[in-house]
Design an enzyme around this catalytic site. Structure first.
Site, PDB file in Angstrom:
ATOM      1  N   GLU A  44      38.015  44.132  45.327  1.00 17.71           N
ATOM      2  CA  GLU A  44      38.550  43.730  44.023  1.00 17.71           C
ATOM      3  C   GLU A  44      38.112  42.352  43.843  1.00 17.71           C
ATOM      4  O   GLU A  44      38.655  41.401  44.458  1.00 17.71           O
ATOM      5  CB  GLU A  44      39.860  43.885  43.663  1.00 17.71           C
ATOM      6  CG  GLU A  44      40.450  45.332  43.966  1.00 17.71           C
ATOM      7  CD  GLU A  44      42.084  45.475  43.704  1.00 17.71           C
ATOM      8  OE1 GLU A  44      42.704  44.495  43.609  1.00 17.71           O
ATOM      9  OE2 GLU A  44      42.616  46.655  43.568  1.00 17.71           O
ATOM     10  N   ASP A  53      45.763  37.974  40.322  1.00 22.53           N
ATOM     11  CA  ASP A  53      44.542  38.392  39.649  1.00 22.53           C
ATOM     12  C   ASP A  53      43.971  37.537  38.689  1.00 22.53           C
ATOM     13  O   ASP A  53      44.514  37.239  37.846  1.00 22.53           O
ATOM     14  CB  ASP A  53      44.905  39.796  39.221  1.00 22.53           C
ATOM     15  CG  ASP A  53      45.339  40.873  40.228  1.00 22.53           C
ATOM     16  OD1 ASP A  53      44.995  40.871  41.319  1.00 22.53           O
ATOM     17  OD2 ASP A  53      46.014  41.663  39.677  1.00 22.53           O
TER      18      ASP A  53
HETATM   19 ZN   LIG Z   1      45.777  42.197  42.659  1.00 20.57          ZN
END
Ligand SMILES: [Zn+2]
Length: 186
Positions: free
Chosen positions: A157, A100
Site C-alpha cells: 500500500e 495513510d
Molecule cells: Zn493504513
C-alpha cells in the site's frame, strides 16, 4: 494519551475516508472526521510535514488512529485479511502508530500516485514500473520523506506508513483512548 493531528501544530489536510461513505465499507464508520496518533508518531508526522514543505507540498491524511470498534465494523463488512487486519490480531492503526497519507500541491491537488487511496490492486504496491513515470516519482518522493522522518512502509500500500515495532503500543478502543470518534448510539 493520543495527539490530535490538527492545526495549528499540523499544517495537514484531513480527508478522513472512514468518516464518509467513500470507503471500502461503503458507509461512514466514524462519527467524526478526526485524526489521532501516539506522541511518537505525531512527532514523526510533523517531521514529514516539514520535509514536504521544502518542496511546496503538504500531507493529506486519509486515516490515522482507527478505534478497535471501527476495526471490528470494517472486518464485519469484509472479513478478508486481504482488505482489513483481523481485529483479534489488530491493525497498527488501532495502536495509533499508522497513518495513510498522500501529498498535495500548493493548490490542494493530490499528486498522481498511480492509484487512488485504498485501491486494492497490485498497482498499489511499491516498486511498480507499470504506472506512469510521474506517479512512480511521486510515490518515491512520499516514500523518501516519510522514511527520512522515521516511518516504516508497507510494500502493498503506497499510502500506508507506520512506526517500527508497532506492537510496543497497545490496541486501543475509542472509549479507552478518549477520542470520541465513533458515532453515538441512538
Ligand atoms: Zn493504513
Amino acid at each position: 494519551m493520543l495527539v490530535e493531528i490538527a492545526k495549528p501544530r499540523f499544517d495537514i489536510d484531513l480527508a478522513i475516508a472512514y468518516a464518509t461513505e467513500a470507503n471500502v465499507a461503503g458507509r461512514a464508520v466514524y462519527g467524526r472526521a478526526a485524526a489521532y496518533l501516539v506522541a511518537e508518531a505525531a512527532d514523526r508526522l510533523e517531521d514529514a510535514t516539514r520535509l514536504a514543505a521544502q518542496h511546496g507540498l503538504r500531507l493529506r491524511v486519509f486515516d490515522a488512529f482507527r478505534p478497535a470498534e471501527a476495526q471490528w465494523l470494517l472486518w464485519e463488512s469484509r472479513p478478508d485479511p486481504e482488505f482489513f487486519a483481523d481485529p483479534r490480531k489488530g491493525s497498527p492503526h488501532s495502536r495509533g502508530v499508522a497513518v495513510d497519507v498522500t501529498l498535495i500541491d500548493g493548490a490542494g491537488k493530490a499528486l498522481d500516485m498511480g492509484t487512488e487511496f485504498d485501491a486494492f490492486t497490485p498497482l498499489s504496491h511499491h516498486g511498480r514500473v507499470d504506472i506512469s513515470p510521474t506517479a512512480q516519482k511521486n510515490r518515491l518522493l512520499l516514500l523518501g520523506l516519510m522514511t527520512a522522518a522515521g516511518w516504516d512502509y508497507y510494500r502493498n500500500e503506497w499510502w500506508h506508513y507506520q512506526l517500527f515495532q508497532p506492537r510496543r503500543y497497545p490496541l486501543l478502543s475509542d472509549s479507552a483512548a478518549g477520542t470520541a470518534m465513533m458515532p453515538k448510539q441512538p
